[in-house]
Design a protein around this motif. Structure first.
Motif, short mmCIF file in Angstrom:
data_model
loop_
_atom_site.label_atom_id
_atom_site.label_comp_id
_atom_site.label_asym_id
_atom_site.label_seq_id
_atom_site.Cartn_x
_atom_site.Cartn_y
_atom_site.Cartn_z
N ILE A 1 0.84 -1.22 0.00
CA ILE A 1 0.00 0.00 0.00
C ILE A 1 0.86 1.25 0.00
N GLU A 2 1.96 1.25 0.75
CA GLU A 2 2.85 2.40 0.73
C GLU A 2 3.40 2.64 -0.68
N HIS A 3 3.69 1.55 -1.39
CA HIS A 3 4.20 1.68 -2.76
C HIS A 3 3.14 2.33 -3.66
N ARG B 1 -3.30 -8.40 7.08
CA ARG B 1 -3.09 -7.60 5.88
C ARG B 1 -4.13 -6.48 5.79
N GLN B 2 -5.38 -6.80 6.10
CA GLN B 2 -6.42 -5.78 6.06
C GLN B 2 -6.14 -4.67 7.07
N LYS B 3 -5.66 -5.07 8.24
CA LYS B 3 -5.30 -4.09 9.27
C LYS B 3 -4.24 -3.12 8.75
N LEU C 1 -3.64 3.66 4.73
CA LEU C 1 -4.56 4.61 4.11
C LEU C 1 -4.89 5.75 5.08
N LYS C 2 -5.08 5.41 6.34
CA LYS C 2 -5.37 6.43 7.35
C LYS C 2 -4.19 7.37 7.52
N GLU C 3 -2.98 6.81 7.58
CA GLU C 3 -1.77 7.63 7.73
C GLU C 3 -1.58 8.57 6.54
N ALA C 4 -2.04 8.14 5.35
CA ALA C 4 -1.90 8.95 4.14
C ALA C 4 -3.05 9.93 3.96
#
Length: 353
Positions: free
Chosen positions: A183-185, A209-211, A217-220
């Motif tokens: 997700i970060e990528h 993985r869902q966590k 996403l929240k951090e972004a």
């Protein structure tokens, strides 16, 4: 005929050579021969070399079983698995064998096939063979019952599976860290409407993985719409059907992170049918790095590699330490890494992580 008899005679002679014969030929005691061949004791180098030369010439082969029993070791371990397909157990075994090979330890592979009675029979067989330890593995990382080795004190390690007993050592892939990499990528490369088509929700790996997906996403500062989180079987057909539902109901989606490579391939096939280009319109990332699927997908699939071979090496080295007296317990999460291919649109500019 005479030649055949001659060869047979030589073969019998080589089979019957004993340590007594080597001692008599070399003109030394049996104890001196034992020390020379085992690399023990303080012997002159010329004496040791002469004895080794005589043993080689006579075709003497030490009884390794007897030697190992004297040392209190069998130099064997058991690998007990329920992964009949070998998807995870084969690369794991390669890593284990490479780690144990330096210590000249052999591995007995036992496939229990999810049969409790068969597993118990294998355990009894391994105990009767006096293996030095047992590694238990599976095709999934969810908790399983601990195996029973009685009062033997035999070292047992769990790799790519786990038990809840606090006195056990379990080595697992870091599913949460692997999903975070994916997700970060995607976020770093401009994707803002990310969906997660995952496996069955009761699997621990799915939950971890869902966590991670939700957290990144929240951090972004990105939205976590519930309709973008879809759970189903570990099957290509699930990826295919889920993607049709997803894109029809939420056409804004510009990236899909899939629970495994099979799901991802189904996703890519449906996107192609819907006229959505991968990765131009929608980036896709899988999980597992199953080479036969990931590399042959169109386009080739970016995916999270569980690094099972090195997880196996770690398991082998930790079991060696346990055989030598270490009593480490707890859960070790082995890091995953991201393999960049064409499906996420950045394979030309970003190296493998």
């Amino acid at each position: 005929m005479s030649s055949e008899l001659s060869n047979e005679s030589v073969s019998r002679q080589m089979q019957s050579v004993t340590i007594h014969d080597v001692a008599r030929e070399a003109g030394v005691s049996i104890g001196t021969v034992s020390k020379a061949l085992n690399g023990q004791g303080k012997l002159k180098s010329e004496t040791r070399e002469r004895i080794q030369e005589v043993a080689t010439r006579l075709g003497f082969r030490p009884n390794m079983m007897a030697q190992n029993l004297l040392r209190g070791r069998s130099y064997t371990v058991g690998l007990l698995t329920t992964d009949s397909y070998g998807r995870f157990s084969i690369p794991l075994m390669k890593g284990i064998e490479d780690a144990l090979g330096t210590a000249q330890i052999l591995v007995f592979l036992c496939d229990a096939r999810d049969d409790a009675q068969r597993e118990r029979q294998y355990i009894e067989t391994l105990l009767s063979k006096r293996v030095d330890g047992i590694i238990v593995t599976s095709r999934r990382t969810d908790p399983r019952p601990a195996i029973d080795v009685g009062q033997t004190g035999l070292p047992v390690l769990y790799a790519y599976t786990q038990v809840k007993e606090g006195n056990a050592l379990c080595i697992l892939p870091d599913d949460e860290q692997g999903a975070r990499l994916a997700i970060e990528h995607l976020v770093e490369h401009g994707r803002r409407h990310i969906s997660h088509i995952m496996g069955p929700s009761h699997f621990e790996s799915t939950q971890l993985r869902q966590k991670a997906v939700r957290q990144v996403l929240k951090e972004a500062g990105l939205a976590t719409h519930e309709q973008r989180f879809l759970s189903g079987p570990w099957q290509e057909s699930w990826g295919y059907n889920a993607t049709q539902f997803l894109i029809t109901s939420d056409p804004q989606v510009d990236a899909i992170f899939c629970g495994n490579d099979q799901i991802a391939r189904g996703t890519i096939d449906m996107l192609r049918e819907l006229g959505r280009k991968v990765p131009d319109d929608i980036a896709v990332i899988g999980f597992d790095n199953w080479e036969i699927i990931a590399a042959s997908s169109r386009p080739p699939l970016t995916t999270v590699d569980l690094d099972i071979y090195h997880l196996g090496q770690l398991a082998g080295s930790r079991l060696l330490a346990m055989i030598d007296g270490s009593r480490e317990t707890g859960v070790i999460r082995h890091p995953c890494h991201l393999v960049i291919r064409a499906s996420c649109g950045s394979h030309d500019s970003v190296p493998n992580l």
